[in-house]
Scaffold this active site. Structure first.
Site: not given
Ligand code: AMP
Ligand code: MG
Length: 528
Positions: A359, A393, A454
């Site tokens: 992440y 996040e 991506k």
């Protein structure tokens, strides 16, 4: 303590100069609960600690001072070198406390970790976040009483009592509560509520110019160290999409693991990246699992994701929802690699996993902007590094809600410093996004993985599309979907964070109906 998990994953603490009744805090994170009351001549300290079996390792008491520490450090070796002649403290809390002896509040500038900390020292309370604020910390401050918790909802009963402190970040519909900014220390005098703040980290603003090889090498070494620092004694579990970010983490974890690592991919009945992840799992020889979540169940998890992340931003919730769904279904995943009987008195109760993710690599590298012009790429990186704070996040609560501990090597302090500071031409190069990362890992992954473009988790799992469809099916016109998503997420946030309702009690269809209704009656819907 579960050897896989930090000693504590959260806390709430109250410091009072009167006899106020302690709060009954609510947490989304799951852990054993320990409570203390500590009275000194100056104040009373009430603590509720969410721990993993050894609460004593999450706090340190020295010289009349108490330090609470939720999370973990990744530069213990460096830090212990600062304590000449001293035995390496047995816990991260004790290590930080010892550093505080030498450096005062500036000890927090030394730490590379994933943590929130609170220190109560006579007439003073100090709050500290890691460089990224990756373990959120909320506070409520008024003369004579100071409260803090790793979840905003835990301070629900206190909100009315707090005064806004200018150094804090505002929290939606919680005027008495603020969020401690990332990379900060707030030093508060209990009797007056006066606060002195220190920044302990900011994103680098200058850019480094390096030859290609040296840039790739620097990234590789930093990432290797970050993965090593995050890998405990048991087999690590990597949440794997098959994109370059998580594949890189898996490859580096696999290289330092004696046996096969565990990997897991999630998909839905509508979309998945299973074939891409399989290529990586096969290449690394990992024990790989695929978990398919029905789309309807995924969406029903919205209240849980918002409850855990305490974020009212719909884009962020779309990224976090599929991961939350995955964490909640991890129970049956593989073995945890624990051979047991190693003489470690901490033992290994429970099944909490240490999870490594890929992440956040896109934030310092500008990966999700699909932008080839260097000025625009750099502007996007600067903007994203300026605005990440407060979005939560990276919060460990997403996985802690399911009893696991997640950690993100790309947001290791040293990795982040390297990634942010590389000049934009190393991030976008030879027609590829995140070029320097791809170059850094080219020898440990198949070529097709190294060059794979991506795909965000919200795209690969169909989350964005299915959330949109939930709203259009309820009659919301296409051009209002974006705004309606914001309203749905805010409404759920208000129920589970502001009002403290359990997510199982939130009726998603009723929320969607409410927003659809508002949207039909107000051509230009205004948030409440
Ligand atoms: P992304 O939005 O693709 O950058 O995803 C962020 C991180 O979430 C990745 O680096 C992975 O660690 C994890 N992730 C993304 N998609 C999946 C998936 N389908 N299954 C498991 N983990 C995933
Ligand atoms: Mg991806």
């Amino acid at each position: 303590m579960q050897a896989n998990l930090p000693a504590a994953i959260g806390f709430m603490a109250e410091v009072h100069q009167d006899d106020a009744r302690p709060l009954e805090p609510l947490f989304a994170a799951r852990g054993s609960t320990a409570r203390w009351h500590e009275r000194t001549a100056d104040r009373t300290l009430h603590t509720v600690l969410l721990h993993s079996g050894a609460p004593d390792e999450a706090y340190a008491r020295e010289h009349g001072r108490t330090l609470l520490f939720a999370g973990e450090l990744y530069n213990r070796d460096e830090l212990s070198g600062l304590l000449p002649g001293r035995v390496l403290p047995s816990s991260d809390a004790a290590l930080v406390s010892a550093l505080f002896d030498g450096y005062g509040v500036h000890a927090f500038r030394l730490l590379n970790g994933r943590f929130a900390a609170l220190l109560a020292d006579r007439e003073r309370v100090v709050f500290a976040t890691d460089h990224a604020g990756s373990v959120p910390l909320y506070a409520c401050v008024a003369p004579g009483q100071v409260l803090a918790a790793t979840e905003a909802k835990a301070l629900r009963g206190a909100a009315a009592r707090g005064l806004p402190i200018s150094q804090g970040r505002a929290v939606r519909r919680r005027p008495g509560t603020c969020q401690v900014p990332a990379g900060s220390v707030l030093d508060i005098q209990v009797s007056t509520g006066m606060c002195v703040s220190h920044r302990t980290w900011t994103p680098p603003l200058a850019r480094r110019i390096l030859p290609e090889d040296e840039a790739a090498d620097t990234v590789r070494r930093a990432l290797e160290r970050a993965v090593r620092a995050r890998t405990g004694p048991h087999t690590p579990l990597v949440v794997l999409s098959g994109g370059i970010d998580s594949s890189a983490v898996a490859a580096l974890a696999a290289r330092r693991s004696a046996g096969p690592i565990d990997t897991v991919s999630m998909g839905t009945d509508e979309a998945d990246e299973f074939p891409q992840a399989r290529v990586v799992a096969r290449h690394l020889g990992s024990a790989h699992q695929e978990i398919t979540v029905p789309t309807a169940d995924l969406l029903l998890g919205l209240p849980h994701a918002i409850w855990a992340a305490e974020c009212p931003d719909p884009d962020v919730i779309e990224y976090l929802l599929p991961l939350t769904a995955l964490y909640l279904r991890l129970g049956d995943t593989g073995s945890d690699g624990d051979t047991g009987g190693d003489g470690d008195t901490r033992g290994n109760h429970g099944t909490g996993r240490r999870i490594l993710t890929g992440y956040g690599a896109d934030i310092p590298l500008g990966g999700m902007h699909r932008e080839s012009r260097l000025p625009e790429l750099e502007t996007a990186v600067c903007h994203d590094m300026d605005t990440f704070d407060g979005l939560n996040e990276l919060t460990p609560t997403l996985s802690a809600m399911a009893g696991h501990w997640s950690t993100h090597p790309y947001w290791d302090r040293d990795v982040l410093d390297v990634l942010v500071s590389l000049e934009a031409g190393l991030k976008r190069r030879h027609g590829r996004d995140k070029w320097v990362l791809r170059a850094a890992l080219h020898d440990v992954l198949p070529h097709e993985v190294v060059v794979r473009p991506k795909l965000g988790v919200h795209e690969g799992s169909g989350t964005t599309a299915s959330f949109s469809r939930l709203l259009t099916d309820a009659g919301i016109p296409q051009d209002r979907v974006r705004q309606a998503k914001r309203l749905v997420v805010e409404e759920i946030y208000d129920q589970v964070v502001v009002e403290g309702r359990h997510p199982d009690e939130v009726a998603l269809d009723a929320v969607v109906e409410l927003i659809a209704d508002r949207s039909a009656h107000h051509p230009c819907p205004v948030p409440r």
